[in-house]
Scaffold this motif. Structure first.
Motif, PDB file in Angstrom:
ATOM      1  N   LEU A  35       0.788  -1.353   0.042  1.00 38.18           N
ATOM      2  CA  LEU A  35       0.063   0.142   0.065  1.00 38.18           C
ATOM      3  C   LEU A  35       0.818   1.310   0.016  1.00 38.18           C
ATOM      4  CD1 LEU A  35      -2.737  -0.954   2.775  1.00 38.18           C
ATOM      5  CD2 LEU A  35      -3.156  -0.728   0.097  1.00 38.18           C
ATOM      6  N   ALA A  36       2.092   1.086   0.841  1.00 37.75           N
ATOM      7  CA  ALA A  36       2.815   2.319   0.736  1.00 37.75           C
ATOM      8  C   ALA A  36       3.810   2.530  -0.618  1.00 37.75           C
ATOM      9  CB  ALA A  36       3.532   2.336   1.869  1.00 37.75           C
ATOM     10  N   GLY A  37       3.878   1.401  -1.272  1.00 37.30           N
ATOM     11  CA  GLY A  37       4.766   1.478  -2.252  1.00 37.30           C
ATOM     12  C   GLY A  37       6.240   1.265  -1.973  1.00 37.30           C
ATOM     13  N   VAL A  38       6.534   0.693  -0.883  1.00 35.22           N
ATOM     14  CA  VAL A  38       7.928   0.215  -0.536  1.00 35.22           C
ATOM     15  C   VAL A  38       8.190  -1.254  -0.630  1.00 35.22           C
ATOM     16  CG1 VAL A  38       8.073   2.366   0.740  1.00 35.22           C
ATOM     17  CG2 VAL A  38       7.358   0.277   1.912  1.00 35.22           C
ATOM     18  N   SER A  39       9.337  -1.818  -0.321  1.00 39.13           N
ATOM     19  CA  SER A  39       9.562  -3.429  -0.183  1.00 39.13           C
ATOM     20  C   SER A  39       9.181  -3.742   1.038  1.00 39.13           C
ATOM     21  CB  SER A  39      11.249  -3.504  -0.765  1.00 39.13           C
ATOM     22  OG  SER A  39      11.810  -3.167   0.268  1.00 39.13           O
ATOM     23  N   THR A  40       8.870  -5.102   1.063  1.00 45.36           N
ATOM     24  CA  THR A  40       8.541  -5.702   2.358  1.00 45.36           C
ATOM     25  C   THR A  40       9.777  -5.713   3.261  1.00 45.36           C
ATOM     26  OG1 THR A  40       6.762  -7.095   1.220  1.00 45.36           O
ATOM     27  CG2 THR A  40       7.594  -7.780   3.730  1.00 45.36           C
ATOM     28  N   ASP A  41      10.750  -5.950   2.823  1.00 48.71           N
ATOM     29  CA  ASP A  41      12.210  -6.053   3.542  1.00 48.71           C
ATOM     30  C   ASP A  41      12.232  -4.800   4.178  1.00 48.71           C
ATOM     31  OD1 ASP A  41      14.804  -7.136   4.216  1.00 48.71           O
ATOM     32  OD2 ASP A  41      15.444  -5.471   2.992  1.00 48.71           O
ATOM     33  N   TYR A  42      12.134  -3.640   3.449  1.00 47.57           N
ATOM     34  CA  TYR A  42      12.432  -2.163   3.925  1.00 47.57           C
ATOM     35  C   TYR A  42      11.463  -1.872   5.167  1.00 47.57           C
ATOM     36  CZ  TYR A  42      12.909   3.036   4.255  1.00 47.57           C
ATOM     37  OH  TYR A  42      13.131   4.097   4.485  1.00 47.57           O
ATOM     38  N   TYR A  43      10.216  -2.229   4.943  1.00 46.68           N
ATOM     39  CA  TYR A  43       9.058  -1.934   5.878  1.00 46.68           C
ATOM     40  C   TYR A  43       9.325  -2.849   7.151  1.00 46.68           C
ATOM     41  CZ  TYR A  43       4.948  -1.396   8.593  1.00 46.68           C
ATOM     42  OH  TYR A  43       3.981  -1.096   9.517  1.00 46.68           O
ATOM     43  N   MET A  44       9.871  -3.949   6.991  1.00 43.25           N
ATOM     44  CA  MET A  44      10.256  -4.851   8.140  1.00 43.25           C
ATOM     45  C   MET A  44      11.441  -4.208   8.857  1.00 43.25           C
ATOM     46  SD  MET A  44       9.763  -8.675   6.725  1.00 43.25           S
ATOM     47  CE  MET A  44      10.451  -9.501   7.984  1.00 43.25           C
ATOM     48  N   ARG A  45      12.292  -3.683   8.316  1.00 40.04           N
ATOM     49  CA  ARG A  45      13.456  -2.907   8.900  1.00 40.04           C
ATOM     50  C   ARG A  45      12.853  -1.968   9.783  1.00 40.04           C
ATOM     51  NH1 ARG A  45      16.137  -3.420   3.937  1.00 40.04           N
ATOM     52  NH2 ARG A  45      16.371  -0.931   4.049  1.00 40.04           N
ATOM     53  N   LEU A  46      12.141  -1.125   9.184  1.00 39.78           N
ATOM     54  CA  LEU A  46      11.312   0.066   9.804  1.00 39.78           C
ATOM     55  C   LEU A  46      10.745  -0.314  11.136  1.00 39.78           C
ATOM     56  CD1 LEU A  46       9.803   2.085   7.257  1.00 39.78           C
ATOM     57  CD2 LEU A  46      11.608   2.788   8.668  1.00 39.78           C
ATOM     58  N   GLU A  47       9.853  -1.509  11.078  1.00 47.40           N
ATOM     59  CA  GLU A  47       9.353  -1.930  12.325  1.00 47.40           C
ATOM     60  C   GLU A  47      10.099  -2.659  13.442  1.00 47.40           C
ATOM     61  OE1 GLU A  47       5.836  -4.446  12.187  1.00 47.40           O
ATOM     62  OE2 GLU A  47       4.616  -3.028  11.248  1.00 47.40           O
ATOM     63  N   GLN A  48      11.429  -3.165  12.996  1.00 40.75           N
ATOM     64  CA  GLN A  48      12.315  -3.830  13.621  1.00 40.75           C
ATOM     65  C   GLN A  48      13.273  -2.739  14.303  1.00 40.75           C
ATOM     66  OE1 GLN A  48      13.941  -6.723  11.223  1.00 40.75           O
ATOM     67  NE2 GLN A  48      12.135  -8.028  11.524  1.00 40.75           N
ATOM     68  N   GLY A  49      13.206  -1.596  13.834  1.00 39.81           N
ATOM     69  CA  GLY A  49      13.989  -0.447  14.296  1.00 39.81           C
ATOM     70  C   GLY A  49      15.361  -0.418  13.771  1.00 39.81           C
ATOM     71  N   ARG A  50      15.707  -1.150  12.675  1.00 41.56           N
ATOM     72  CA  ARG A  50      16.878  -1.199  11.755  1.00 41.56           C
ATOM     73  C   ARG A  50      17.056  -0.098  10.864  1.00 41.56           C
ATOM     74  NH1 ARG A  50      17.670  -5.718   9.122  1.00 41.56           N
ATOM     75  NH2 ARG A  50      15.458  -6.393   9.121  1.00 41.56           N
ATOM     76  N   GLU A  51      15.945   0.446  10.392  1.00 40.02           N
ATOM     77  CA  GLU A  51      15.994   1.649   9.394  1.00 40.02           C
ATOM     78  C   GLU A  51      15.603   2.758  10.019  1.00 40.02           C
ATOM     79  OE1 GLU A  51      16.394   4.354   7.042  1.00 40.02           O
ATOM     80  OE2 GLU A  51      16.862   2.174   6.181  1.00 40.02           O
ATOM     81  N   ARG A  52      16.520   3.718  10.370  1.00 40.79           N
ATOM     82  CA  ARG A  52      16.357   4.831  11.257  1.00 40.79           C
ATOM     83  C   ARG A  52      16.280   6.375  10.421  1.00 40.79           C
ATOM     84  NH1 ARG A  52      14.911   3.666  16.199  1.00 40.79           N
ATOM     85  NH2 ARG A  52      16.252   1.935  17.080  1.00 40.79           N
ATOM     86  N   ASN A  53      16.147   6.124   9.052  1.00 37.81           N
ATOM     87  CA  ASN A  53      16.343   7.457   8.386  1.00 37.81           C
ATOM     88  C   ASN A  53      15.137   7.551   7.214  1.00 37.81           C
ATOM     89  OD1 ASN A  53      18.225   9.129   9.744  1.00 37.81           O
ATOM     90  ND2 ASN A  53      19.566   7.438   9.238  1.00 37.81           N
ATOM     91  N   PRO A  54      13.809   7.108   7.303  1.00 37.68           N
ATOM     92  CA  PRO A  54      13.093   7.062   6.130  1.00 37.68           C
ATOM     93  C   PRO A  54      12.723   8.279   5.732  1.00 37.68           C
ATOM     94  CG  PRO A  54      11.744   6.867   8.219  1.00 37.68           C
ATOM     95  CD  PRO A  54      13.247   6.665   8.544  1.00 37.68           C
ATOM     96  N   SER A  55      12.481   8.412   4.440  1.00 37.46           N
ATOM     97  CA  SER A  55      12.351   9.997   3.736  1.00 37.46           C
ATOM     98  C   SER A  55      10.925  10.434   4.165  1.00 37.46           C
ATOM     99  CB  SER A  55      12.261   9.997   2.093  1.00 37.46           C
ATOM    100  OG  SER A  55      11.191   8.978   1.759  1.00 37.46           O
ATOM    101  N   PRO A  56      10.733  11.717   4.044  1.00 31.73           N
ATOM    102  CA  PRO A  56       9.200  12.289   4.345  1.00 31.73           C
ATOM    103  C   PRO A  56       8.200  11.693   3.537  1.00 31.73           C
ATOM    104  CG  PRO A  56      10.994  14.190   4.371  1.00 31.73           C
ATOM    105  CD  PRO A  56      11.782  12.877   3.906  1.00 31.73           C
ATOM    106  N   GLN A  57       8.857  11.412   2.154  1.00 29.54           N
ATOM    107  CA  GLN A  57       7.886  10.831   1.225  1.00 29.54           C
ATOM    108  C   GLN A  57       7.314   9.594   1.532  1.00 29.54           C
ATOM    109  OE1 GLN A  57      10.901  12.201   0.450  1.00 29.54           O
ATOM    110  NE2 GLN A  57      10.178  14.172  -0.570  1.00 29.54           N
ATOM    111  N   VAL A  58       8.289   8.701   2.168  1.00 30.41           N
ATOM    112  CA  VAL A  58       8.099   7.120   2.542  1.00 30.41           C
ATOM    113  C   VAL A  58       7.045   7.475   3.690  1.00 30.41           C
ATOM    114  CG1 VAL A  58       8.829   5.288   3.838  1.00 30.41           C
ATOM    115  CG2 VAL A  58       9.984   6.043   1.645  1.00 30.41           C
ATOM    116  N   LEU A  59       7.411   8.324   4.628  1.00 29.52           N
ATOM    117  CA  LEU A  59       6.341   8.418   5.839  1.00 29.52           C
ATOM    118  C   LEU A  59       4.986   8.902   5.340  1.00 29.52           C
ATOM    119  CD1 LEU A  59       9.007  10.230   8.321  1.00 29.52           C
ATOM    120  CD2 LEU A  59       8.454   7.983   8.418  1.00 29.52           C
ATOM    121  N   ASP A  60       4.741   9.859   4.449  1.00 30.05           N
ATOM    122  CA  ASP A  60       3.649  10.273   3.956  1.00 30.05           C
ATOM    123  C   ASP A  60       2.922   9.012   3.440  1.00 30.05           C
ATOM    124  OD1 ASP A  60       3.898  12.723   4.990  1.00 30.05           O
ATOM    125  OD2 ASP A  60       4.587  13.604   3.033  1.00 30.05           O
TER     126      ASP A  60
END
Length: 300
Positions: free
Chosen positions: A52-77
């Protein structure tokens, strides 16, 4: 900061915790996905949010696991749209992401109230008014506000008053609604001051001592204090139907203070009850011992 092993709560508001909580609350049918069939999660799956957000599943999993700390404003929106967040929750999402990518600033300076604001509070003899700090500490109140809160033993912090003082359930005729609003305000504060040790200690204490707080905190609702109705009951004057407005204090030295003012409808029984309460104002201290000194009242 991880989950507290004693309470099961996460005292610090984090991007990953917020994403997990809000994902669990979106039903597949809310976003046009089939909701039938056996599902192991109460809301959306991670891969569904990613699509739904147009990102990879792996990238989203890293966000939920706290391994990705710098998502862009566009990704957050895009995530906000996928999770059906309103404007306030979307702003909170951005603040959490910003907080996750910066270093801790350490303990905040003690809060003080501008002397001119204190004098203004003093002159409002017929209107309860008080100043809240960034973590809902009551840092100043006028005599009528002190009289309004006279049934409480805990008076130092709005959240502690709501969840730790037994008087709160009798004072708030809509306690469930008031409690949910207080927690939503704390979550908003956490987005702006995620590294504040005072906030972490407050959330930890409330999580340990109140099951109701733990349940509401886990929902990750976000809402600031603006204005609305208050249905109260005071032991000395009975029911009070009031309206409150909240104003940002711009000269609070970065503490995020709010001026909260209660009013009764002119000519109403509640206005008469407030006047009666005001006639007892000499029994209550003006502004309390915390006014202007940055100290907090005693703990329960």
């Amino acid at each position: 900061m991880g989950t507290d092993e004693t309470t099961g709560a996460e005292p610090r508001a984090t991007l990953e915790g917020f994403l997990r909580a809000r994902r669990d609350r979106v039903r597949p049918e809310d976003v046009g996905l089939p909701g039938s069939g056996r599902r192991r999660v109460p809301g959306l799956r991670r891969e569904e949010v990613a699509i739904l957000a147009g990102v990879s599943t792996d990238y989203y999993m890293r966000l939920e696991q706290g391994r990705e700390r710098n998502p862009s404003p566009q990704v957050l929106d895009a995530l906000a749209r996928a999770l059906l967040l309103d404007g306030e929750a979307t702003d909170h999402l951005h603040r959490l992401a910003l907080a996750g990518g910066r270093r801790s600033r350490g303990a905040a300076r003690p809060e003080r109230v501008n002397p001119h604001l204190l004098r203004l509070l003093d002159r409002w003899s017929d209107t309860p008014a008080f100043v809240l700090g960034g973590t809902l500490d009551v840092v100043a109140r006028n005599r009528l506000a002190a009289a309004l809160h006279a049934d409480f033993t805990v008076t130092d912090n709005l959240a502690r008053m709501t969840f730790l003082d037994p008087a709160a359930r009798g004072f708030h005729r809509d306690w469930d609604r008031s409690a949910a609003a207080v927690v939503a305000e704390l979550h908003k504060a956490a987005g702006a001051r995620a590294d504040d040790p005072r906030l972490s200690a407050l959330v930890g204490e409330l999580s340990l001592r109140s099951t109701d707080f733990r349940t509401l905190w886990a929902r990750h609702d976000v809402r600031g204090k603006s204005g609305g109705a208050k249905r109260l009951h005071h032991s000395a004057v009975g029911p009070l139907d009031l309206h409150y407005e909240s104003f940002t204090v711009n000269n609070a030295d970065g503490h995020g203070q709010q001026l909260v003012v209660y009013q009764a409808e002119p000519g109403s029984p509640s206005e008469e009850a407030l006047a009666l309460l005001g006639s007892l104002h000499t029994l209550y201290p003006e502004n309390g011992p915390e006014a202007g000194a940055g100290t907090r009242t005693g703990r329960a």
